[in-house]
Scaffold this active site. Structure first.
Site, PDB file in Angstrom:
ATOM      1  N   ARG A  37     -13.284 -16.665  22.794  1.00  0.00           N
ATOM      2  CA  ARG A  37     -12.456 -15.552  22.312  1.00  0.00           C
ATOM      3  C   ARG A  37     -11.562 -14.992  23.416  1.00  0.00           C
ATOM      4  O   ARG A  37     -10.480 -14.479  23.130  1.00  0.00           O
ATOM      5  CB  ARG A  37     -13.342 -14.441  21.753  1.00  0.00           C
ATOM      6  CG  ARG A  37     -13.942 -14.835  20.435  1.00  0.00           C
ATOM      7  CD  ARG A  37     -14.836 -13.772  19.894  1.00  0.00           C
ATOM      8  NE  ARG A  37     -15.103 -14.038  18.491  1.00  0.00           N
ATOM      9  CZ  ARG A  37     -15.886 -13.302  17.729  1.00  0.00           C
ATOM     10  NH1 ARG A  37     -16.486 -12.242  18.234  1.00  0.00           N
ATOM     11  NH2 ARG A  37     -16.074 -13.612  16.467  1.00  0.00           N
ATOM     12  N   LYS A 198     -25.953 -18.289   2.382  1.00  0.00           N
ATOM     13  CA  LYS A 198     -26.097 -17.448   1.192  1.00  0.00           C
ATOM     14  C   LYS A 198     -24.936 -17.532   0.221  1.00  0.00           C
ATOM     15  O   LYS A 198     -23.778 -17.402   0.621  1.00  0.00           O
ATOM     16  CB  LYS A 198     -26.213 -15.994   1.634  1.00  0.00           C
ATOM     17  CG  LYS A 198     -27.562 -15.624   2.187  1.00  0.00           C
ATOM     18  CD  LYS A 198     -27.535 -14.143   2.401  1.00  0.00           C
ATOM     19  CE  LYS A 198     -28.854 -13.559   2.820  1.00  0.00           C
ATOM     20  NZ  LYS A 198     -28.641 -12.185   3.261  1.00  0.00           N
ATOM     21  N   GLY A 354     -18.263 -18.817  12.856  1.00  0.00           N
ATOM     22  CA  GLY A 354     -18.879 -19.243  14.108  1.00  0.00           C
ATOM     23  C   GLY A 354     -19.701 -20.511  13.999  1.00  0.00           C
ATOM     24  O   GLY A 354     -19.656 -21.367  14.881  1.00  0.00           O
ATOM     25  N   GLY A 377     -16.296 -12.934   9.610  1.00  0.00           N
ATOM     26  CA  GLY A 377     -16.089 -12.136   8.403  1.00  0.00           C
ATOM     27  C   GLY A 377     -14.612 -11.985   8.073  1.00  0.00           C
ATOM     28  O   GLY A 377     -14.222 -11.997   6.902  1.00  0.00           O
TER      29      GLY A 377
HETATM   30  P1  AMP Z   1     -23.515 -18.631   7.217  1.00  0.00           P
HETATM   31  O1  AMP Z   1     -23.563 -17.574   8.264  1.00  0.00           O
HETATM   32  O2  AMP Z   1     -23.719 -18.127   5.824  1.00  0.00           O
HETATM   33  O3  AMP Z   1     -22.327 -19.550   7.366  1.00  0.00           O
HETATM   34  O4  AMP Z   1     -24.812 -19.512   7.430  1.00  0.00           O
HETATM   35  C1  AMP Z   1     -25.008 -20.283   8.566  1.00  0.00           C
HETATM   36  C2  AMP Z   1     -26.452 -20.608   8.686  1.00  0.00           C
HETATM   37  O5  AMP Z   1     -26.902 -21.268   7.521  1.00  0.00           O
HETATM   38  C3  AMP Z   1     -26.765 -21.547   9.839  1.00  0.00           C
HETATM   39  O6  AMP Z   1     -27.490 -20.857  10.811  1.00  0.00           O
HETATM   40  C4  AMP Z   1     -27.601 -22.646   9.188  1.00  0.00           C
HETATM   41  O7  AMP Z   1     -28.745 -22.990   9.926  1.00  0.00           O
HETATM   42  C5  AMP Z   1     -28.004 -22.031   7.868  1.00  0.00           C
HETATM   43  N1  AMP Z   1     -28.295 -23.030   6.835  1.00  0.00           N
HETATM   44  C6  AMP Z   1     -27.493 -23.991   6.396  1.00  0.00           C
HETATM   45  N2  AMP Z   1     -28.120 -24.755   5.481  1.00  0.00           N
HETATM   46  C7  AMP Z   1     -29.355 -24.255   5.342  1.00  0.00           C
HETATM   47  C8  AMP Z   1     -30.489 -24.611   4.540  1.00  0.00           C
HETATM   48  N3  AMP Z   1     -30.458 -25.647   3.705  1.00  0.00           N
HETATM   49  N4  AMP Z   1     -31.605 -23.863   4.656  1.00  0.00           N
HETATM   50  C9  AMP Z   1     -31.639 -22.815   5.502  1.00  0.00           C
HETATM   51  N5  AMP Z   1     -30.604 -22.423   6.278  1.00  0.00           N
HETATM   52  C10 AMP Z   1     -29.486 -23.143   6.200  1.00  0.00           C
END
Ligand code: AMP
Length: 397
Positions: A37, A198, A354, A377
């Site tokens: 950054r 999520k 990230g 975000g």
């Molecule tokens: P996000 O911040 O929503 O982009 O989520 C990123 C995180 O999702 C990373 O730390 C990944 O380890 C986690 N992630 C991706 N796929 C899975 C999964 N199948 N089960 C649990 N965590 C996951």
């Protein structure tokens, strides 16, 4: 871009307030572990210095309170910033008040001053007008190069525009141009890849993307909510049961609009959430009890690659699995390679968030991507089509 940039103003002999996003990660000894950054703002700062400005940098680190926890001090940035700029950076122990005012007043063209953490004052996040006025009073003009906070209307990037003209720095310009323009008039086929943990975090993006893309790849933890909504057993995989209806609605909307949705066809499942967990690959509808999906399988990766062949626009946000564990990084790495290849073949590619950026780094393919966004975000909200207060505050041309 119809926003004013630093190229549109004369900065010679001016004091220029530059809002940067230096919310970088530190190790336990306060060493910076990733300076991306900071590095990305150097073209803006060097341009201002080369053109005769005195540069006053303002940023935040972490989530401090007015107790001013010392680990959040911008003092920890000074040495590294001096190295990056190849000149001594001055530092003020506050961002407003007499010490900041005197330091700003004494600053000469070609010099750089870094102010103390903006968020040591509650007034920053509250977008307090009196605080914004104090920040503005330090300078003749303001530059916003902090895309990462653009989705927030704070004093240093929104309120300040009431008291001094705000123009975009080069990093901000690149973010707005790439993301904004790409979404405005994308070349087709347009493929969006949405992964991560999520559904609830990314529902807005998926919804907005269905109106624009030809293909949407849904992977990572969020895919299992879609799998479960279809009635597949998912074992202990990540899932949001209260989002089943939403998942079904999104699939229906995609079908009605003729948008192809690519969901995993096979999964790498583990017996626990651990880097050393036992693992095996199974078809998507055969996840046994007691197991959880942590990555997409080889057949799914082939589907991802196929979906990206011939793409002219690609947007990627969120990993396809728990890429932090080597055994569960293959799906994400396959996507990173396929996005790089599509770019080589003429696609405009934007990677944001990230985790996707970190995954891309693991492949060494970062340079091949058209635009790697510094926002997390902020990138998501921009992709959702929401108005960004930080961007709105930048003067129009
Ligand atoms: P996000 O911040 O929503 O982009 O989520 C990123 C995180 O999702 C990373 O730390 C990944 O380890 C986690 N992630 C991706 N796929 C899975 C999964 N199948 N089960 C649990 N965590 C996951």
């Amino acid at each position: 871009m119809n926003k004013k940039t630093i190229k549109d103003i004369d900065v010679k002999g001016k004091k220029v307030f530059v809002r940067v996003d230096y919310n970088v990660p530190f190790d336990e000894n306060q060493n910076i572990t990733n300076d991306e950054r900071m590095v990305r703002t150097l073209p803006t700062i060097n341009y201002l210095l080369d053109n005769g400005a005195a540069v006053i940098l303002a940023c935040h680190i972490g989530r401090p309170t007015e107790a001013r926890e010392p680990q959040f001090s911008t003092k920890h940035l000074v040495d590294h910033l001096s190295e990056l700029l190849k000149k001594d950076v001055k530092w003020a122990p506050d961002c407003v008040g007499p010490e900041a005012e005197n330091a700003a007043k004494d600053l000469q063209p070609g010099e750089v001053l870094l102010l103390e953490n903006l968020r040591y004052h509650k007034a920053e996040k509250k977008n307090d007008p009196a605080f914004a006025k104090q920040l503005a009073a330090l300078a003749d003009v303001a530059v916003d190069d902090a895309f990462g906070v653009s989705h927030r209307g704070h004093a240093s990037n929104a309120g300040i525009a009431e008291y001094v003209e705000v123009v975009a720095g080069f990093l901000m310009e690149a973010e707005i141009n790439y993301i904004g323009k790409t979404l405005e008039a994308p070349q087709h086929p347009f493929v969006a890849i949405i992964g991560g943990a999520k559904v609830s975090d990314k529902i807005g993006v998926i919804n907005n993307m269905i109106d624009k893309v030809d293909t949407i790849i849904i992977g990572g933890g969020m895919a299992h909510t879609f799998d479960a909504a279809k009635g597949f057993p998912i074992g202990d995989s990540l899932c949001e049961p209260d989002k089943y209806d939403l998942a079904r609605d999104l699939l229906k909307k995609a079908e009605e609009k003729g948008v192809k949705v690519v969901l995993p066809v096979d999964l790498v499942i583990a017996d626990k959430f651990d880097k050393d967990a036992a693992f095996k690959t199974v078809p998507v509808d055969q996840v046994p009890d007691g197991w959880q999906a942590l990555d997409s399988g080889v057949e799914t990766s082939k589907e991802y690659v196929k979906a990206l062949e011939g793409a002219k626009t690609v947007i990627w946000n969120g990993p396809m699995g728990v890429f932090e564990f080597d055994n569960f990084a293959k799906g994400t790495l396959a996507v990173a390679k396929a996005v790089a290849k599509a770019t080589e073949n003429g696609a405009v590619s934007i990677v944001g968030g990230g985790d996707s950026v970190a995954a891309l780094k693991k492949t060494g393919l970062t340079e091949k991507i058209s635009h790697v966004s510094t926002g997390g975000g902020a990138t998501l909200e921009f992709l959702e089509g929401k108005e960004m207060p930080g961007v709105a505050a930048i003067a129009d041309k």
